[in-house]
Design an enzyme around this catalytic site. Structure first.
Site, short mmCIF file in Angstrom:
data_model
loop_
_atom_site.label_atom_id
_atom_site.label_comp_id
_atom_site.label_asym_id
_atom_site.label_seq_id
_atom_site.Cartn_x
_atom_site.Cartn_y
_atom_site.Cartn_z
N LYS A 113 0.86 -1.19 0.00
CA LYS A 113 0.00 0.00 0.00
C LYS A 113 0.90 1.24 0.00
O LYS A 113 1.77 1.39 0.86
CB LYS A 113 -0.88 -0.03 1.25
CG LYS A 113 -2.31 0.38 1.01
CD LYS A 113 -3.10 0.05 2.25
CE LYS A 113 -4.44 0.76 2.21
NZ LYS A 113 -5.11 0.69 3.50
C1 E4P Z 1 -8.29 1.04 3.76
O1 E4P Z 1 -7.62 0.81 2.79
C2 E4P Z 1 -8.26 2.36 4.41
O2 E4P Z 1 -7.04 2.57 5.03
C3 E4P Z 1 -9.41 2.47 5.38
O3 E4P Z 1 -10.56 1.99 4.75
C4 E4P Z 1 -9.60 3.87 5.92
O4 E4P Z 1 -10.79 3.91 6.66
P1 E4P Z 1 -11.14 5.12 7.64
O5 E4P Z 1 -11.38 6.34 6.81
O6 E4P Z 1 -12.39 4.67 8.34
O7 E4P Z 1 -9.97 5.28 8.56
#
Ligand code: E4P
Length: 214
Positions: free
Chosen positions: A83
């Site tokens: 990521k």
């Molecule tokens: C996933 O890839 C993201 O990091 C996550 O969905 C972020 O979610 P949030 O906005 O609830 O922290």
């Protein structure tokens, strides 16, 4: 639609996996930090439970730092997806890693043009954050719709992971638009399965069953 689970909590992953609902897992630094354990150990444990793409996020901000971290993480397991934040340095890192055969997930995407650039950089996945846009009174699902249209227009292979999911409607609307994947927090997964009429109907069936002539 593929369902990924958006957590680094092993108990949640095991429970969702036992429901047959986990095609992959996404983590981020916040989710990892919440567990209070070693990053690589958590990722290794997740890989032992789920046989699907497991996103692990780099911390470095410079391309070279991201690439170095990514190579270490990718060596943990064949299912690791790196990521990478949606920055210019992140795009450069995505191109390098893609050319090395390492899968990437470009994250923190808040505009359709960022998603277009991620696809051009060869990203395997792109993660638009719908909930965080909704929090700003912007339309998170409109972003998903725009990315689906752009990727279809040019037949990009990059898959869309709908991220920052906060409620079942985010998933319903995304599925109707044809987004490839939703990454779902554990509590929202439970809400997808629940309906008060199901509970009411089940209660009535069992009550009638008890009244039957034996
Ligand atoms: C996933 O890839 C993201 O990091 C996550 O969905 C972020 O979610 P949030 O906005 O609830 O922290």
């Amino acid at each position: 639609m593929k369902f990924f689970i958006d957590t680094a909590n092993i108990d949640e992953i095991k429970e969702a996996h036992s429901m047959g609902m986990v095609d992959g897992v996404t983590t981020n630094p916040t989710l990892i930090a919440r567990e209070g354990r070693n990053f690589e150990e958590i990722i290794t444990d997740i890989c032992e439970i789920v046989d699907g793409p497991i996103s692990a996020e780099v911390i470095g901000l410079k391309t070279e730092e991201m690439v170095t971290e990514a190579r270490v993480l990718a060596a943990i397991h064949k299912n690791i997806v790196i990521k990478i934040p949606m920055t210019v340095d992140g795009l450069k890192a995505a191109r390098i890693l893609t050319d090395e055969g390492i899968k990437t997930n470009v994250t923190l995407v808040f505009s359709p043009l960022q998603a277009l650039m991620a696809a051009k950089a060869g990203a395997t996945y792109v993660s638009p954050f719908v909930g965080r846009l909704d929090d700003l009174s912007q339309d998170g699902l409109l972003l998903v719709e725009q990315i689906v249209e752009i990727y279809n227009n040019y037949a990009y292979d990059t898959e869309i992971i709908v991220a920052s999911v906060r409620n079942p409607l985010h998933i319903l609307e995304s599925a109707m638009m044809g987004a490839d994947i939703a990454t779902i927090p554990f509590d929202v997964l439970g809400k997808l399965a629940a309906h008060p009429m199901t509970d009411k109907g089940l209660k009535a069936f069992l009550k009638d069953w008890e009244k039957r002539k034996k």
